[in-house]
Design an enzyme around this catalytic site. Structure first.
Site: not given
Length: 609
Positions: A27, A604, A482, A505, A489, A103-104, A486, A2, A74
């Site tokens: 964002r 973001k 990581e 396992h 994402e 926002n929020g 990536k 947002c 968003w």
């Protein structure tokens, strides 16, 4: 997540609002909108497309005015749809008089919705934001500033709000609680934004509001009251935001640009450091480091993986026990606090809601030694912590973090050395070697970036896959995590990471020739065990894609694809091995045709829980 832009001026401010939205696109958002005060009435345009489409809509409908707000949303409450997009209007009995963006998340919106419905307000959206707009209108009695102060006393949750009123031209009012909001100062015009970057090229005079602040923005003045309603002064910062940071130059995407900016970002983060001292992290750091006997790292997502890597460094070099907690989970469990703990938060933006809340929870438990690794010097995280180290990654626009991660690791390595020094665990030779390696990092990263053509050939094979495994051992296991993050994402390929020793396992059941297995193979004490794990994959027909140090004696062959790293980098090897995984994810996403910089469903900056 947002974005907000608001402005009052003596000319049409619509271009400023729309340009601000363009700068906030990084964002992440799924709808956008703008509203202005136009000749005594409120006008707006909203879209579920990109900001570029909103710009065309504004032109087609000739929307313009001297006062207004704009927003990228968003979705949380309500689907990504035009009727849920901001700005929201309110006003009973005729034309709307309130326009508001937010926002929020408002946690008591259901209760307020029922109350306002009873008062005669009709809701057009499923959002919690429309509740705020109707509440402000319900409380309005000729003074918007007073109405918003009354309204926020009724709100529970997190918010950054910008609102203006049909009956009060040249006035925008804002409020902040748990979500960032800044004021921009101009000449005969003033601004609000959720991120100072939105105002780049418009003003460099920025005020960072504190939680509880309510601000009245007019043509020639800005008035702020704190959470108790008392007038307050906030420091004005000169913030140099280079608009060139948002230019792509020769690159296809911001993510690619930011991957290739890592040599400079790491060099800037090191700041030509010649010696290690605790004071790199702020005044009083020596006393704090001397007093602590444990480290607690709080972070989310990519920053959490940086913390996991740092645990290996700090425990092996500084000999301090380290706990690494996912910030969004930490405050919801019963833990055992230790007042002699150094609480370290890691955040690119410094506004990550979960990490801020975890930090405050740790402090409430009596752990007052706090330090943040952050990319934004003026952020809430820096203000909340006693000590800090500012990474100098520059603006990171791509949603998938790249240079922020490698600069976080660089800063955490410096922290490791400083803690080891204070705890008497370092020697001059060890410190000198690690410093020498750190200074050489930008050159070493450049050599890894030169592997891009080989990685592109791998990406073409990955593009048709739907699943992938990533393997690492020891301090390279977090780097495997990581790498998997990536890939999923931005390419939407399902990817998981495991310590290689865990294959037998359970995960080995997934291995077929249809699932590529990416392996990080540095020449370290676990190499021979890793080779055995790789043979387990080959014995089941799995295809291995191995990033190997040059001296590992791992050769390409049937089902074994190897790219050789330029050099072995010892304890700093995780930083170098991150780079090819970023390139693999990027080029796989490009081959699949996804929106690399704005992947679906992601934002973001995560400023809500």
């Amino acid at each position: 997540m947002c974005g907000i832009v608001g402005a009052v001026g003596q000319h049409d401010i619509t271009p400023i609002l729309l340009e601000g939205l363009k700068r906030l696109e990084y964002r992440g958002y799924d709808s956008c909108g703008v509203a202005v005060h136009a000749e005594g009435e409120l006008r707006r345009a909203r879209s579920t497309q990109r900001v570029a489409e909103l710009v065309e809509q504004v032109k087609a409908e000739t929307i313009g005015g001297y006062t207004g707000v704009a927003h990228t949303r968003w979705a949380t409450h309500g689907a990504p749809a035009t009727h849920n997009a901001h700005p929201h209007f309110s006003g009973k009995g005729g034309a709307p008089r309130i326009a508001l963006v937010h926002n929020g998340i408002i946690e008591n919106h259901d209760e307020l919705r029922a109350e306002l419905t009873e008062a005669g307000y009709a809701f057009e959206s499923q959002t919690d934001t429309e509740v705020i707009a109707h509440l402000v209108d319900h409380l309005y009695n000729g003074d918007l500033f007073e109405a918003l102060q009354q309204a926020v006393r009724r709100l529970q949750g997190a918010y950054a709000i910008a609102v203006f009123c049909r009956d009060e031209p040249h006035r925008v009012v804002g409020a902040r609680q748990g979500s960032p909001l800044v004021v921009g100062l101009g000449d005969g015009e003033n601004f609000l934004a959720s991120d100072a970057l939105a105002l780049a090229g418009t003003t460099d005079q920025i005020i960072y509001l504190e939680d509880g602040d309510v601000v009245d923005v007019q043509l020639s003045r800005v008035w702020i009251v704190d959470g108790e309603g008392k007038p307050t002064e906030r420091e004005v910062h000169t913030v140099h935001l280079h608009t060139a940071a948002a230019d792509l130059g020769p690159y296809l995407h911001y993510m690619q640009k930011e991957i290739f900016e890592q040599p400079r970002a790491v060099a800037d983060t090191l700041q030509d450091i010649d010696t290690i001292t605790p004071e790199l992290f702020g005044d009083g750091a020596y006393k704090v480091f001397k007093d602590i006997d444990r480290v607690l790292i709080l972070a989310c997502g990519t920053s959490y993986y940086a913390g996991l890597t740092a645990r290996y460094w700090i425990e092996s070099v500084a000999k301090l026990p380290v706990d690494v907690e996912i910030a969004s989970e930490y405050r919801y469990r019963v833990s055992v606090p230790n007042p002699r703990t150094l609480v370290v938060t890691i955040s690119q933006s410094g506004e990550t809601a979960d990490t801020l809340a975890a930090l405050k929870h740790a402090r409430s438990l009596g752990m007052e030694h706090t330090l943040t690794i952050c990319n934004v010097a003026t952020s809430a995280m820096v203000r909340e912590c006693k000590l800090h180290y500012i990474t100098r990654a520059g603006v990171e626009i791509g949603v998938a973090s790249t240079k922020a991660f490698t600069t976080q690791l660089t800063a955490l390595c410096l922290l490791t050395l400083a803690l080891a020094q204070v705890k008497g665990q370092s020697t001059d030779d060890m410190e000198e070697k690690l410093l020498r390696d750190l200074r050489h990092l930008p050159v070493a990263i450049g050599a890894v970036l030169a592997l891009e053509p080989q990685i592109i050939s791998w990406a073409d094979r990955f593009a048709s896959k739907e699943h992938a495994l990533f393997l690492g051992r020891g301090m390279h296991y977090p780097i495997a995590l990581e790498g998997a993050l990536k890939l999923k994402e931005i390419s939407y390929i399902h990817a998981e990471a495991y310590p290689a020793g865990e294959l037998k396992h359970g995960p080995l059941a997934l291995v077929t020739d249809a699932m590529p297995v990416v392996t990080i193979a540095p020449n370290d004490e676990l190499l021979e065990k890793l080779k055995s794990n790789m043979q387990e994959v080959r014995a089941r027909g799995g295809e291995l894609y191995v990033f190997a140090d040059s001296d590992t004696r791992i050769a390409s062959g049937d089902g074994m694809h190897v790219i050789r790293m330029p050099e072995n980098y010892g304890k700093l090897s995780p930083i170098l091995h991150t780079i090819p995984l970023q390139l693999l994810a990027y080029h796989t996403a490009v081959a699949r045709g996804t929106d690399v910089d704005k992947p679906r469903n992601l934002a973001k900056s995560v400023t809500v829980e």
